[in-house]
Design an enzyme around this catalytic site. Structure first.
Site, PDB file in Angstrom:
ATOM      1  N   GLU A   1       0.827  -1.243   0.026  1.00  0.00           N
ATOM      2  CA  GLU A   1       0.181  -0.019   0.409  1.00  0.00           C
ATOM      3  C   GLU A   1       1.236   0.554   0.169  1.00  0.00           C
ATOM      4  O   GLU A   1       1.595   1.885   0.762  1.00  0.00           O
ATOM      5  CB  GLU A   1      -0.513  -0.195   1.043  1.00  0.00           C
ATOM      6  CG  GLU A   1      -1.646   1.232   1.190  1.00  0.00           C
ATOM      7  CD  GLU A   1      -2.639   1.284   2.437  1.00  0.00           C
ATOM      8  OE1 GLU A   1      -2.727   0.433   3.416  1.00  0.00           O
ATOM      9  OE2 GLU A   1      -3.962   1.802   2.894  1.00  0.00           O
TER      10      GLU A   1
ATOM     11  N   GLU B   1     -11.536   2.591   5.552  1.00  0.00           N
ATOM     12  CA  GLU B   1     -11.384   2.851   6.613  1.00  0.00           C
ATOM     13  C   GLU B   1     -10.620   4.363   7.302  1.00  0.00           C
ATOM     14  O   GLU B   1      -9.622   5.062   6.415  1.00  0.00           O
ATOM     15  CB  GLU B   1      -9.301   2.521   5.986  1.00  0.00           C
ATOM     16  CG  GLU B   1      -8.179   2.727   6.613  1.00  0.00           C
ATOM     17  CD  GLU B   1      -7.093   2.309   6.636  1.00  0.00           C
ATOM     18  OE1 GLU B   1      -6.284   1.582   6.654  1.00  0.00           O
ATOM     19  OE2 GLU B   1      -6.441   2.658   5.090  1.00  0.00           O
TER      20      GLU B   1
HETATM   21  C1  LER Z   1      -3.037   1.639   6.400  1.00  0.00           C
HETATM   22  O1  LER Z   1      -4.227   1.014   5.451  1.00  0.00           O
HETATM   23  C2  LER Z   1      -2.954   3.251   5.996  1.00  0.00           C
HETATM   24  O2  LER Z   1      -4.073   3.737   4.712  1.00  0.00           O
HETATM   25  C3  LER Z   1      -1.987   3.915   6.744  1.00  0.00           C
HETATM   26  O3  LER Z   1      -2.058   5.377   6.801  1.00  0.00           O
HETATM   27  C4  LER Z   1      -1.432   3.671   8.513  1.00  0.00           C
HETATM   28  O4  LER Z   1      -0.764   4.272   9.332  1.00  0.00           O
HETATM   29 MN    MN Z   2      -5.077   2.842   4.088  1.00  0.00          MN
END
Ligand code: LER
Ligand code: MN
Length: 276
Positions: free
Chosen positions: A152, A246
């Site tokens: 990510e 999220e």
């Molecule tokens: C985790 O998925 C994310 O987006 C981050 O900002 C975690 O620190």
């Molecule tokens: Mn994230």
């Protein structure tokens, strides 16, 4: 569009793990809102009852599409790029320890902050090499378990290491493993990508999971990102995986999760109506 939302299985400082606290109550609430899945943030698989988590989600008809691993960094400072070999080894072992549960429930394992936060604005060649080495080892183990890993890109205020999808794709190419894909997160993309659309198009073949939060990390609809365009593009490029919320629990987790699903479903409804 399959929707999930992030729930932390253990107390955590990370603010955008939307749900924290009572697992049973939160999972029931998430299912009641109509989500298809719950993404679990797990600091250490050894500290949770995986059987109980799997059966809790199943009882409420929720899939577990992804497992977040960043709390190993957030709470314990384990990372793939720590100067100490022993810490790096523990980080790799920790990541690998998520694989059996992920295989069992069909989840993607996320590589976020567990890659570490090397000092300085630009990551050193050495940090990048350590990350690649760790990812190779993890991807090999993931291959054996039949689990997909997702690298990510995170914004520069969290780590200098892999901020854009282009950088993530270059790491994926260097690692050269079939089980390593990428995870775009709209919050980070809004800060780092020259164009969110271009980023998604270029990464399309490698996207194995997708995070949504608005420009200010409020739930979709709470900022100024163009979610109709983003969702249309995801469909257009053939992404069929989960879209996982999220976002900050603002004004509170329950209202945030309800607002997000209402907003995303209303976009889907408009698209379907327009398609006739
Ligand atoms: C985790 O998925 C994310 O987006 C981050 O900002 C975690 O620190
Ligand atoms: Mn994230």
């Amino acid at each position: 569009m399959k929707l999930a939302v992030v729930l932390s299985t253990q107390p955590a400082q990370f603010q955008a793990a939307t749900f924290k606290g009572d697992l049973e109550e939160n999972v029931a609430y998430i299912a009641g809102l109509g989500y298809d899945g719950v993404e679990l943030a797990i600091r250490d698989p050894a500290l949770v009852d995986e059987d109980a988590l799997a059966s809790l989600a199943a009882r409420h008809g929720l899939a577990i599409p992804a497992i977040g691993t960043g709390q190993a960094w957030g709470e314990e400072r384990l990372s793939f790029t720590d100067p100490q070999a022993e810490v790096r080894r523990r980080a790799v072992e920790r990541l690998k320890s998520h694989l059996p549960f992920a295989a069992r429930v069909g989840a993607v394992v996320i590589v976020g902050l567990i890659r570490g936060v090397p000092l300085g604005d630009a990551p050193s060649e050495q940090a990048r090499a350590l990350m690649v080495e760790a990812l190779r080892e993890c991807a090999e183990a993931a291959h054996e378990c039949g689990v997909q890993l997702a690298l990510e890109p995170l914004n520069r205020y969290e780590t200098p290491l892999v901020n854009t999808l282009e950088e993530a794709l270059s790491v994926v190419a260097e690692v050269g493993a079939d089980k390593l894909g990428v995870l775009p997160d709209t919050f980070h993309m809004n800060i780092e990508e020259r164009s969110i659309e271009e980023g998604i198009r270029r990464a399309a073949d490698r996207i194995v999971h997708f995070h949504v939060a608005d420009s200010n990390r409020w739930p979709p609809g709470g900022g100024h990102l163009d979610f109709p365009a983003i969702l249309r593009l995801l469909r257009h490029v053939g992404y069929t995986g989960y879209v996982s919320g999220e976002f900050l629990p603002l004004p509170d987790a329950a209202s945030a999760a309800r607002g997000a699903i209402e907003h995303l479903h209303s976009i889907e409804g408009d698209e379907n109506a327009a398609a006739g």
